[in-house]
Design a protein around this motif. Structure first.
Motif, PDB file in Angstrom:
ATOM      1  N   GLN A   3     -90.968 -86.395  17.661  1.00  0.00           N
ATOM      2  CA  GLN A   3     -92.162 -87.858  17.970  1.00  0.00           C
ATOM      3  C   GLN A   3     -91.511 -88.983  19.166  1.00  0.00           C
ATOM      4  O   GLN A   3     -90.026 -88.474  18.293  1.00  0.00           O
ATOM      5  N   VAL A   5     -90.713 -92.728  19.517  1.00  0.00           N
ATOM      6  CA  VAL A   5     -91.702 -94.113  18.470  1.00  0.00           C
ATOM      7  C   VAL A   5     -91.646 -95.881  18.722  1.00  0.00           C
ATOM      8  O   VAL A   5     -90.772 -95.626  19.428  1.00  0.00           O
ATOM      9  N   CYS A  22     -88.052 -97.253  22.060  1.00  0.00           N
ATOM     10  CA  CYS A  22     -88.746 -96.486  22.010  1.00  0.00           C
ATOM     11  C   CYS A  22     -87.608 -94.925  20.779  1.00  0.00           C
ATOM     12  O   CYS A  22     -86.847 -94.985  21.858  1.00  0.00           O
ATOM     13  N   TYR A  93     -96.819 -96.300  27.212  1.00  0.00           N
ATOM     14  CA  TYR A  93     -95.895 -94.991  26.711  1.00  0.00           C
ATOM     15  C   TYR A  93     -94.766 -95.230  27.026  1.00  0.00           C
ATOM     16  O   TYR A  93     -94.139 -94.883  28.495  1.00  0.00           O
ATOM     17  N   TYR A 113     -92.883 -84.406  26.296  1.00  0.00           N
ATOM     18  CA  TYR A 113     -93.749 -85.147  24.721  1.00  0.00           C
ATOM     19  C   TYR A 113     -93.685 -86.959  25.184  1.00  0.00           C
ATOM     20  O   TYR A 113     -92.823 -87.497  26.184  1.00  0.00           O
ATOM     21  N   TRP A 114     -95.225 -87.264  24.289  1.00  0.00           N
ATOM     22  CA  TRP A 114     -95.319 -88.441  24.361  1.00  0.00           C
ATOM     23  C   TRP A 114     -95.410 -89.118  23.360  1.00  0.00           C
ATOM     24  O   TRP A 114     -95.498 -88.740  22.221  1.00  0.00           O
ATOM     25  N   GLY A 115     -95.027 -90.213  23.253  1.00  0.00           N
ATOM     26  CA  GLY A 115     -95.364 -91.510  21.938  1.00  0.00           C
ATOM     27  C   GLY A 115     -96.434 -91.727  22.111  1.00  0.00           C
ATOM     28  O   GLY A 115     -97.462 -91.465  22.747  1.00  0.00           O
ATOM     29  N   GLN A 116     -96.869 -92.597  21.175  1.00  0.00           N
ATOM     30  CA  GLN A 116     -98.558 -92.685  20.404  1.00  0.00           C
ATOM     31  C   GLN A 116     -98.840 -94.625  21.568  1.00  0.00           C
ATOM     32  O   GLN A 116    -100.174 -94.830  21.891  1.00  0.00           O
ATOM     33  N   GLY A 117     -97.799 -95.272  21.934  1.00  0.00           N
ATOM     34  CA  GLY A 117     -98.479 -96.303  22.772  1.00  0.00           C
ATOM     35  C   GLY A 117     -98.426 -97.483  21.712  1.00  0.00           C
ATOM     36  O   GLY A 117     -98.499 -97.538  21.001  1.00  0.00           O
ATOM     37  N   THR A 118     -97.902 -98.613  23.663  1.00  0.00           N
ATOM     38  CA  THR A 118     -97.802 -99.982  22.331  1.00  0.00           C
ATOM     39  C   THR A 118     -98.248-100.712  23.284  1.00  0.00           C
ATOM     40  O   THR A 118     -98.209-100.820  24.436  1.00  0.00           O
TER      41      THR A 118
END
Length: 124
Positions: A3, A5, A22, A93, A113-118
């Motif tokens: 994960q 985040v 992150c 991201y 791996y990547w986060g969902q973005g903000t």
């Protein structure tokens, strides 16, 4: 499971600052290069910054304004963004890629791996 985040996005006026975080879990954080990318409306994914063990590297567009750092004890990377411009408006991201390929880690394909973005929005 892995994960990433992101947090810290928001709306600020031009010239202002934001600090993105992150938080990573599910892999050995210290073995990974970490990167920040951004995607503005209607545009492709753009490299912002990366950090492996020590000194970070930056895109020319943010050099001198953004600072990336990592805290291996907290499994977290940060992106301090100062002197923000409307052109910095994008979804940001966080990404992680195994450090050891010899890559410069400035392209999306370097990261697994990547986060969902903000969302970061800069008003003029």
């Amino acid at each position: 499971q892995v994960q990433l985040v992101e947090s810290g996005g928001g709306l600020v006026q031009a010239g202002g600052s934001l600090r993105l975080s992150c938080a990573a879990s599910g892999f050995t954080f210290s073995n990974y290069a970490m990167g920040w990318f951004r995607q503005a409306p209607g545009k492709g994914l753009e490299f912002v910054a990366t950090i492996r063990r020590f000194a970070p590297d930056y895109a020319d567009s943010v050099k001198g304004r953004f600072t990336m750092s990592r805290d291996n004890a907290k499994n977290t990377v940060y992106l301090q963004m100062n002197s923000l411009k409307p052109g910095d408006t994008a979804v940001y991201y966080c990404a992680a890629g195994f450090a050891g390929s010899g890559s410069d880690y400035d392209t999306p394909g370097d990261y697994a791996y990547w986060g969902q973005g903000t969302q970061v929005t800069i008003s003029s």
